[in-house]
Design a protein around this motif. Structure first.
Motif, mmCIF file in Angstrom:
data_model
loop_
_atom_site.group_PDB
_atom_site.id
_atom_site.type_symbol
_atom_site.label_atom_id
_atom_site.label_comp_id
_atom_site.label_asym_id
_atom_site.label_seq_id
_atom_site.Cartn_x
_atom_site.Cartn_y
_atom_site.Cartn_z
ATOM 1 N N GLY A 149 0.807 -1.205 0.000
ATOM 2 C CA GLY A 149 0.000 0.000 0.000
ATOM 3 C C GLY A 149 0.845 1.261 0.000
ATOM 4 O O GLY A 149 0.549 2.228 -0.717
ATOM 5 N N VAL A 150 1.901 1.253 0.813
ATOM 6 C CA VAL A 150 2.792 2.420 0.865
ATOM 7 C C VAL A 150 3.461 2.638 -0.491
ATOM 8 O O VAL A 150 3.515 3.758 -1.008
ATOM 9 N N SER A 151 3.973 1.559 -1.076
ATOM 10 C CA SER A 151 4.653 1.685 -2.371
ATOM 11 C C SER A 151 3.708 2.199 -3.448
ATOM 12 O O SER A 151 4.062 3.089 -4.227
ATOM 13 N N ALA A 152 2.501 1.629 -3.496
ATOM 14 C CA ALA A 152 1.539 2.048 -4.509
ATOM 15 C C ALA A 152 1.172 3.518 -4.347
ATOM 16 O O ALA A 152 1.097 4.267 -5.330
ATOM 17 N N THR A 153 0.977 3.958 -3.103
ATOM 18 C CA THR A 153 0.590 5.344 -2.867
ATOM 19 C C THR A 153 1.709 6.302 -3.218
ATOM 20 O O THR A 153 1.472 7.366 -3.820
#
Length: 317
Positions: free
Chosen positions: A5-9
């Motif tokens: 989630g962090v990477s995608a955001t």
């Protein structure tokens, strides 16, 4: 918070942050603002709707939903995009992005006015901090700054805040991806009509312009929005919104590296204050009963999520 989630955001925020720089390159090929926006939304709508159709997920809106989508995409979001991209054309792209981030604080104020509630610290605090930042960014009267460009950027933030508040009140039960595709379609139609009526649509720009407008549509719209869906689902919309404030940092650095533009120290301090007000507005936001899903730029008119996402973008910016 999951690593995925962090990477995608963060990748989503970086893609959005590159958008004003890519638009600047497109303008350099002789492309007008209406032409860029008409092509951007046409390409984005085609990609979104084709992908959804191929996966059998293309939902058919009701008559009321069509009307809502037309209002939000064809009128309100088109107006916000026109103001924002006009600002990018006239002032430093990094400055335009920083001024756009007045919108989270403005959403709190507009919501308080619409709901006829007495504004407290959670409403007034973010707007006062953001306005102080705005004063530093713009500088003293007579400063060497394009006033029309600044007004366009502030106007885009105001329009975006209104768009978010209206969107939360006329939510239609469509998925974020479907909503984004239809909003892009209506925005494209508005810019084709507007550009044709004003004689501003011109495909005579340099060939390289097709590459830049495709990058704006695919990288900074379709990919950026899709990754934000992933990040928001994994992290929750509020935390995803806070991580998405990586966008202005990318815009500032990209402008410096790729366009040679710089901001003064007072402007950078003002930008930090604007973002602080934006973060305060997100964190102080209550969780109303109906909120748009997905947050930039950006408020999807969809089924309500578990917490407050209205501080982030609705349709593609």
């Amino acid at each position: 918070m999951t690593r995925r989630g962090v990477s995608a955001t963060l990748v989503s925020a970086a893609a959005f942050g590159l958008m004003p720089v890519l638009a600047s390159y497109a303008y350099g090929t002789g492309m007008s603002v209406p032409t860029l926006l008409a092509l951007r939304f046409t390409i984005a709508a085609a990609v979104f709707l084709a992908w959804l159709g191929a996966r059998g997920r293309l939902e058919r809106p009701t008559a009321r939903q069509w009307a809502v989508l037309a209002l939000l995409g064809g009128v309100m979001y088109a107006a916000q995009s026109l103001l924002y991209f006009t600002a990018v054309e006239r002032i430093a792209p990094a400055l335009a992005v920083l001024l756009l981030y007045l919108y989270p604080a403005l959403v709190s104020v507009v919501s308080a006015v619409v709901e006829r509630s007495r504004p407290g610290l959670a409403v007034l605090g973010p707007i006062l901090v953001s306005l102080a930042g705005l004063a530093l960014v713009v500088g003293p009267p007579g400063a060497d700054l394009d006033l029309l460009g600044v007004l366009a950027a502030v106007g885009s933030a105001v329009t975006y805040a209104l768009y978010i508040v209206v969107g939360t009140r006329v939510s239609a039960a469509l998925s974020p991806a479907v909503t984004t595709g239809y909003l892009s379609m209506f925005a494209a139609g508005s810019f084709v009509l507007l550009g044709s009526a004003a004689g501003a649509l011109d495909l005579g720009f340099a060939t390289a312009g097709w590459g830049w407008v495709t990058a704006v549509a695919v990288l900074s719209t379709v990919l950026a929005m899709s990754l934000f869906f992933v990040g928001s689902a994994a992290l929750g919309p509020v935390r995803a919104s806070l991580l998405s404030m990586f966008e202005p940092l990318v815009a500032v650095v990209a402008t410096w590296l790729l366009l040679g533009g710089t901001l003064s120290w007072p402007q950078l301090a003002g930008g930090a204050a604007v973002l602080a007000g934006a973060a305060w507005g997100v964190l102080a936001a209550p969780a109303p009963g109906r909120q748009p899903r997905g947050g930039l730029r950006e408020t999807f008119i969809a089924a309500p999520p578990p917490d407050a996402s209205a501080r982030r973008r609705a349709a593609p910016r």
